[in-house]
Motif scaffolding. Structure first.
Motif, PDB file in Angstrom:
ATOM      1  N   LEU A   1       0.778  -1.295   0.214  1.00 32.98           N
ATOM      2  CA  LEU A   1       0.143   0.048   0.034  1.00 32.98           C
ATOM      3  C   LEU A   1       0.894   1.150   0.043  1.00 32.98           C
ATOM      4  N   TRP A   2       0.820   2.193  -0.964  1.00 31.34           N
ATOM      5  CA  TRP A   2       1.294   3.446  -0.828  1.00 31.34           C
ATOM      6  C   TRP A   2       0.252   4.425  -0.703  1.00 31.34           C
ATOM      7  N   ALA A   3       0.556   5.353  -0.045  1.00 33.94           N
ATOM      8  CA  ALA A   3      -0.508   6.544   0.381  1.00 33.94           C
ATOM      9  C   ALA A   3      -0.127   7.882   0.086  1.00 33.94           C
ATOM     10  N   MET A   4      -0.867   8.833  -0.532  1.00 33.83           N
ATOM     11  CA  MET A   4      -0.557  10.080  -0.810  1.00 33.83           C
ATOM     12  C   MET A   4      -0.688  11.160   0.526  1.00 33.83           C
ATOM     13  N   ILE A   5       0.099  11.874   0.878  1.00 28.04           N
ATOM     14  CA  ILE A   5      -0.189  12.913   1.601  1.00 28.04           C
ATOM     15  C   ILE A   5      -0.409  14.360   0.988  1.00 28.04           C
ATOM     16  N   GLU A   6      -1.531  14.881   1.021  1.00 29.30           N
ATOM     17  CA  GLU A   6      -1.687  16.092   0.113  1.00 29.30           C
ATOM     18  C   GLU A   6      -2.743  16.967   0.674  1.00 29.30           C
ATOM     19  N   THR A   7      -3.213  16.745   1.826  1.00 32.38           N
ATOM     20  CA  THR A   7      -4.254  17.590   2.543  1.00 32.38           C
ATOM     21  C   THR A   7      -3.794  18.152   3.888  1.00 32.38           C
ATOM     22  N   PRO A   8      -4.206  19.374   4.376  1.00 28.12           N
ATOM     23  CA  PRO A   8      -3.723  19.776   5.749  1.00 28.12           C
ATOM     24  C   PRO A   8      -4.152  18.691   6.956  1.00 28.12           C
ATOM     25  N   VAL A   9      -5.372  18.081   6.583  1.00 31.32           N
ATOM     26  CA  VAL A   9      -5.620  16.930   7.638  1.00 31.32           C
ATOM     27  C   VAL A   9      -4.440  15.860   7.420  1.00 31.32           C
ATOM     28  N   ALA A  10      -4.143  15.430   6.482  1.00 35.88           N
ATOM     29  CA  ALA A  10      -3.121  14.402   6.510  1.00 35.88           C
ATOM     30  C   ALA A  10      -1.735  15.001   6.909  1.00 35.88           C
TER      31      ALA A  10
ATOM     32  N   VAL B   1       5.517   3.023   1.287  1.00 42.33           N
ATOM     33  CA  VAL B   1       5.449   4.297   0.752  1.00 42.33           C
ATOM     34  C   VAL B   1       4.698   5.678   0.600  1.00 42.33           C
ATOM     35  N   ILE B   2       5.291   6.608   1.273  1.00 46.77           N
ATOM     36  CA  ILE B   2       4.575   7.658   1.168  1.00 46.77           C
ATOM     37  C   ILE B   2       4.912   8.602  -0.108  1.00 46.77           C
ATOM     38  N   VAL B   3       4.015   9.133  -0.556  1.00 47.79           N
ATOM     39  CA  VAL B   3       4.213   9.797  -2.078  1.00 47.79           C
ATOM     40  C   VAL B   3       3.405  11.270  -1.694  1.00 47.79           C
ATOM     41  N   MET B   4       4.324  12.271  -1.691  1.00 49.57           N
ATOM     42  CA  MET B   4       3.739  13.681  -1.503  1.00 49.57           C
ATOM     43  C   MET B   4       2.697  14.388  -2.908  1.00 49.57           C
ATOM     44  N   GLY B   5       1.710  14.746  -2.385  1.00 53.05           N
ATOM     45  CA  GLY B   5       0.893  15.344  -3.611  1.00 53.05           C
ATOM     46  C   GLY B   5       1.153  16.947  -3.301  1.00 53.05           C
ATOM     47  N   THR B   6       2.161  17.598  -3.981  1.00 51.67           N
ATOM     48  CA  THR B   6       2.603  18.767  -3.531  1.00 51.67           C
ATOM     49  C   THR B   6       1.448  19.669  -4.346  1.00 51.67           C
ATOM     50  N   ASN B   7       1.094  19.576  -5.276  1.00 49.06           N
ATOM     51  CA  ASN B   7       0.185  20.410  -6.013  1.00 49.06           C
ATOM     52  C   ASN B   7      -1.138  20.443  -5.156  1.00 49.06           C
ATOM     53  N   ASP B   8      -1.655  19.554  -4.774  1.00 50.25           N
ATOM     54  CA  ASP B   8      -2.797  19.456  -3.587  1.00 50.25           C
ATOM     55  C   ASP B   8      -2.569  20.446  -2.497  1.00 50.25           C
ATOM     56  N   VAL B   9      -1.331  19.991  -1.826  1.00 50.22           N
ATOM     57  CA  VAL B   9      -0.895  20.591  -0.743  1.00 50.22           C
ATOM     58  C   VAL B   9      -0.972  22.318  -0.841  1.00 50.22           C
ATOM     59  N   VAL B  10      -0.272  22.663  -1.931  1.00 55.10           N
ATOM     60  CA  VAL B  10      -0.364  24.375  -2.369  1.00 55.10           C
ATOM     61  C   VAL B  10      -1.626  24.866  -2.603  1.00 55.10           C
ATOM     62  N   ASN B  11      -2.523  24.108  -3.219  1.00 52.76           N
ATOM     63  CA  ASN B  11      -4.047  24.182  -3.289  1.00 52.76           C
ATOM     64  C   ASN B  11      -4.778  24.553  -2.202  1.00 52.76           C
ATOM     65  N   GLU B  12      -4.546  23.359  -1.334  1.00 53.83           N
ATOM     66  CA  GLU B  12      -5.452  23.579  -0.106  1.00 53.83           C
ATOM     67  C   GLU B  12      -4.926  24.347   0.959  1.00 53.83           C
ATOM     68  N   THR B  13      -3.728  24.797   0.912  1.00 58.80           N
ATOM     69  CA  THR B  13      -3.345  25.875   1.788  1.00 58.80           C
ATOM     70  C   THR B  13      -3.303  27.304   1.398  1.00 58.80           C
ATOM     71  N   TYR B  14      -3.825  27.324  -0.220  1.00 57.07           N
ATOM     72  CA  TYR B  14      -3.780  28.675  -0.715  1.00 57.07           C
ATOM     73  C   TYR B  14      -2.479  29.318  -0.980  1.00 57.07           C
ATOM     74  N   GLY B  15      -1.550  28.750  -0.968  1.00 59.58           N
ATOM     75  CA  GLY B  15      -0.050  28.732  -1.186  1.00 59.58           C
ATOM     76  C   GLY B  15       0.251  29.418  -2.701  1.00 59.58           C
ATOM     77  N   LEU B  16       1.463  29.535  -3.058  1.00 59.71           N
ATOM     78  CA  LEU B  16       1.791  29.719  -4.446  1.00 59.71           C
ATOM     79  C   LEU B  16       2.937  28.651  -4.767  1.00 59.71           C
ATOM     80  N   HIS B  17       2.950  28.424  -5.854  1.00 56.38           N
ATOM     81  CA  HIS B  17       4.327  27.641  -6.476  1.00 56.38           C
ATOM     82  C   HIS B  17       5.336  28.663  -6.671  1.00 56.38           C
ATOM     83  N   VAL B  18       6.267  28.389  -6.039  1.00 54.15           N
ATOM     84  CA  VAL B  18       7.561  29.484  -6.415  1.00 54.15           C
ATOM     85  C   VAL B  18       8.863  28.707  -6.311  1.00 54.15           C
ATOM     86  N   PRO B  19       9.741  29.466  -7.008  1.00 53.42           N
ATOM     87  CA  PRO B  19      11.136  28.801  -6.963  1.00 53.42           C
ATOM     88  C   PRO B  19      11.782  28.496  -5.881  1.00 53.42           C
ATOM     89  N   GLY B  20      12.166  27.446  -5.465  1.00 55.20           N
ATOM     90  CA  GLY B  20      12.910  27.088  -4.003  1.00 55.20           C
ATOM     91  C   GLY B  20      11.923  26.516  -3.341  1.00 55.20           C
TER      92      GLY B  20
END
Length: 296
Positions: free
Chosen positions: A129-138, A154-173
């Motif tokens: 079983l692999w699981a994605m962490i991609e929400t504030p709750v997770a 295995v844990i897989v980071m869902g970075t696009n969803d994390v940014v989306n759900e935290t109202y963040g921005l995709h920035v260099p770095g």
């Protein structure tokens, strides 16, 4: 908790883990010749609602074909609570891939629910079983998610969803991500002794940007990176795999340490620096990864 699952595959190289759209027959065929360590055959984001059932059949047939060589195969099913999840999970269990990846896993209870569902559907013991962490709750429950069951490897980071759900921005770095979501998840995963994969890089035409982000992930301690385009495979393999220089350095360090210990020396130095057991463990890990890559 009793471990009834074979986790020996945790030492497999996962430098490059490429998402492939499950509805695209041509893409699934092309994947057989791509030098990724692992493929995620996707039934979720890459598949439109009207194509879900056909994609499910196609992906399960691909897994059962035995035509993907050394590549580790994971099926990403639709998330818990969606209308496709139960059928996806049952079909994937029967196909017996190396892993079933579930998006938006938010609690230890959900991990146990997924493990029970896989077992009930007849998944072989070798299917992880692999699981994605991609929400504030997770993120807030990452430690308990990672430690919930041995079948979760295995844990897989869902970075696009994390940014989306935290109202963040995709920035260099990626400083907003690095300082919170990535670091926190990495700590939780390592505390549980599991593997963790960095999220995707969205600009497929910017290989320089991709390599920079991959190096950042490697420096943080990620085992590999999830990818959305075949052009990202080669640089991911290079960044997350040990170089020839690193391999030779590791061998020389271990040899020096063992010789010094055999001679009864209390303090060991190598290239002018003190060497301790922890350095030797890291060098041994590098050599084990190199061997795993070589024997794919």
């Amino acid at each position: 908790m009793t471990d009834t699952h074979d986790t020996s595959t945790s030492l497999r190289p996962r430098r490059s883990v490429l998402y492939m759209p499950g509805a695209n027959e041509r893409a699934l065929e092309k994947a057989k010749g791509i030098d990724a360590d692992a493929l995620i055959l996707d039934l979720e984001d890459a598949v439109s609602p009207e194509a879900k059932e056909e994609a499910r059949d196609r992906v399960c047939a691909a897994v059962s074909s035995g035509e993907y060589g050394h590549r580790e195969l994971a099926i990403r099913v639709n998330g818990i609570g969606t209308q496709w999840h139960d059928a996806d999970l049952a079909a994937a269990a029967q196909a017996g891939p190396d892993a079933v990846l579930v998006p938006k896993v938010n609690s230890a209870a959900e991990v146990l629910q997924l493990v029970a569902a896989l077992e009930q559907a007849g998944a072989p013991a070798t299917t992880q079983l692999w699981a994605m962490i991609e929400t504030p709750v997770a993120l807030l429950h990452a430690e308990e998610i990672c430690a919930a069951h041995d079948r979760l490897t295995v844990i897989v980071m869902g970075t696009n969803d994390v940014v989306n759900e935290t109202y963040g921005l995709h920035v260099p770095g990626r400083n907003p991500l690095v300082l919170t979501a990535l670091s926190w998840s990495l700590l939780a995963t390592r505390a549980a002794g599991k593997v963790i994969l960095d999220g995707v890089y969205n600009d497929v035409k910017n290989l320089e940007g991709f390599e920079s982000e991959a190096r950042q992930g490697r420096e943080m301690g990620f085992d590999g990176k999830t990818l959305i385009h075949p052009s990202q495979v080669e640089p991911a393999n290079a960044v997350f795999g040990p170089s020839a220089e690193e391999i030779e350095h590791a061998k020389a360090m271990i040899s020096t340490f063992e010789e010094a210990k055999a001679a009864g020396q209390g303090v060991v130095t190598f290239n002018g620096r003190m060497v301790e057991e922890l350095h030797v463990r890291d060098a041994s890990r590098i050599l084990a990864l190199a061997d795993a890559i070589e024997s794919r």
